[in-house]
Enzyme design. Structure first.
Site, PDB file in Angstrom:
ATOM      1  N   CYS A 160      35.901  99.425  29.185  1.00  0.00           N
ATOM      2  CA  CYS A 160      36.204  98.824  28.237  1.00  0.00           C
ATOM      3  C   CYS A 160      36.456  97.674  28.352  1.00  0.00           C
ATOM      4  O   CYS A 160      36.746  97.321  26.836  1.00  0.00           O
ATOM      5  CB  CYS A 160      38.038 100.093  28.082  1.00  0.00           C
ATOM      6  SG  CYS A 160      38.634  99.440  30.328  1.00  0.00           S
ATOM      7  N   HIS A 292      43.518 100.288  30.571  1.00  0.00           N
ATOM      8  CA  HIS A 292      42.618 100.305  29.744  1.00  0.00           C
ATOM      9  C   HIS A 292      42.684  98.685  28.764  1.00  0.00           C
ATOM     10  O   HIS A 292      43.713  98.224  28.771  1.00  0.00           O
ATOM     11  CB  HIS A 292      43.140 101.371  28.839  1.00  0.00           C
ATOM     12  CG  HIS A 292      42.458 101.710  27.388  1.00  0.00           C
ATOM     13  ND1 HIS A 292      40.959 101.730  27.834  1.00  0.00           N
ATOM     14  CD2 HIS A 292      42.562 102.721  26.187  1.00  0.00           C
ATOM     15  CE1 HIS A 292      40.427 102.522  26.700  1.00  0.00           C
ATOM     16  NE2 HIS A 292      41.728 102.548  25.908  1.00  0.00           N
ATOM     17  N   ASP A 313      39.848 101.150  19.148  1.00  0.00           N
ATOM     18  CA  ASP A 313      39.553 101.587  20.864  1.00  0.00           C
ATOM     19  C   ASP A 313      38.328 101.871  21.522  1.00  0.00           C
ATOM     20  O   ASP A 313      37.934 103.198  20.335  1.00  0.00           O
ATOM     21  CB  ASP A 313      40.429 102.813  20.967  1.00  0.00           C
ATOM     22  CG  ASP A 313      41.278 103.244  22.619  1.00  0.00           C
ATOM     23  OD1 ASP A 313      40.481 102.871  23.367  1.00  0.00           O
ATOM     24  OD2 ASP A 313      42.392 103.708  23.090  1.00  0.00           O
TER      25      ASP A 313
END
Length: 379
Positions: A160, A292, A313
């Site tokens: 991520c 995250h 995202d």
């Protein structure tokens, strides 16, 4: 005390000797008992220490696996392993496997992302949507254009931070202010290339403490990265940025209203017009929390004055993001982006915000200051 009375000296001596032998035996027995007790305690301490060390090793290995530092390979190895699994399950044909492998190897050889997880034009589509939407949005501020990148077979579960850097970079590459800083970057780099770029920043001297956490090596690993690595990489490219640390909730229910207020000020500070939709020239914002990271591309102010962040995202696949590009959208797909205050209740958030370019002297000063990397704390 012995009560025996002896009239014969020889008998008395023999009796005294018996007492002495008895005392010697008792003292020896006590000593043996003490030695045995000490030995048992020592063995117990050794066993306990051994169990604690074993548990510590297992916990360390668990953390290494969790953060991609277990020498199990990196992007390439995971990509190939996951494709092989897809073939075994009948979800991918051997021909497709070999084609995608060849494409992946070419992408890695050139250090350029293959673009297969990219969705462009979303911010522009949002701007058009909000111009015509009259339900509950009072005002909306959007970042400069930015491409969305989602995780692939090669980085699912750990990539991520890299994907969010790709998003941020895609916006900077469209902004002429950063042309000189990014003149050596013609296209969005692949994840292994980004790992090498961060290592280059460390070799320049940025954030040595952070570098030591990774043993000064990212390439070929599945190591997670965060705000500090993003800061080091951007600053090494002469891009001015700062880390803001919202280190504890500022709302009564574990929320972070100060984070929302900061983002609103960031996008609205240089846009004094009263337009309902403001498409700012400011880049998106890197947002990190435990486990995250995401990218802030805008903020809504509702008619009841509540605020709502708009987030890209990297865990959201292209098929979902492309719904935002559909004409005559009724806005239901915006649920993919909208995050209200009650949705962000992690204990801590960090952001990396870009704000211009650095001179060579300013870059050197930032490098020196990063020997002990600090952030602005709010509150």
């Amino acid at each position: 005390m012995c009560s025996l009375t002896c009239t014969n000296i020889q008998i008395l001596e023999e009796h005294v000797d018996l007492h002495l032998e008895e005392n010697s035996f008792l003292e020896g027995g006590n000593m043996r008992d003490l030695e045995l007790a000490q030995q048992l305690q020592t063995e117990e301490d050794k066993q306990q220490k051994s169990e604690e060390e074993k548990q510590e090793r297992e916990e360390f290995k668990k953390l290494q696996r969790q953060y991609g530092l277990d020498n199990s390979g990196g992007y390439k190895q995971q990509f190939l392993k996951n494709m092989e699994r897809e073939v075994d399950r009948g979800r991918m044909q051997p021909f497709d496997y070999h084609k995608r492998k060849a494409d992946m190897m070419e992408s890695l050889a050139f250090g350029i992302d293959d673009g297969k997880t990219k969705t462009s034009g979303i911010v522009e589509a949002l701007c058009k949507y909000y111009q015509n939407e009259n339900k509950d949005a009072r005002r909306v501020w959007l970042s400069a254009g930015v491409d969305h990148f989602h995780s692939s077979l090669g980085d699912r579960g750990w990539g991520c931070g890299y994907r969010n850097f790709q998003m941020l970079l895609s916006s900077l590459l469209q902004n002429s202010l950063y042309n000189d800083c990014l003149r050596d970057i013609a296209a969005i780099p692949s994840i292994p290339k980004i790992q090498s770029m961060i290592e280059d920043a460390w070799r320049e001297g940025f954030d040595p403490h952070g570098a030591s956490h990774f043993n000064n090596r990212l390439h070929g690993s599945k190591a997670w990265i965060g705000a500090c690595e993003i800061y080091s990489l951007l600053t090494s490219l002469r891009i001015k940025c700062q880390i803001i640390d919202f280190h504890k909730p500022t709302g009564t229910t574990g929320t972070h209203p100060r984070l929302f207020e900061w983002v609103l000020h960031y996008y609205s500070a240089d846009n004094g017009s009263g337009a309902k939709v403001v498409c700012a020239s400011k880049p998106p914002i890197y947002l990190q929390h435990e486990g995250h990271s995401r990218t802030i591309v805008g903020i809504e102010e509702k008619k009841n004055k509540t605020l709502c962040l708009l987030l890209f995202d990297p865990g959201c696949p292209s098929q979902e993001m492309q719904k935002l590009l559909e004409k005559n959208s009724d806005g239901t797909s915006l649920r993919l982006l909208r995050k209200y205050m009650g949705s962000l209740k992690e204990k801590q958030y960090q952001i990396v915000a870009v704000d211009g370019v650095l001179t060579l002297e300013e870059k050197a000063a930032c490098c020196h200051a990063s020997q002990v990397l600090t952030s602005e704390k709010i509150p």
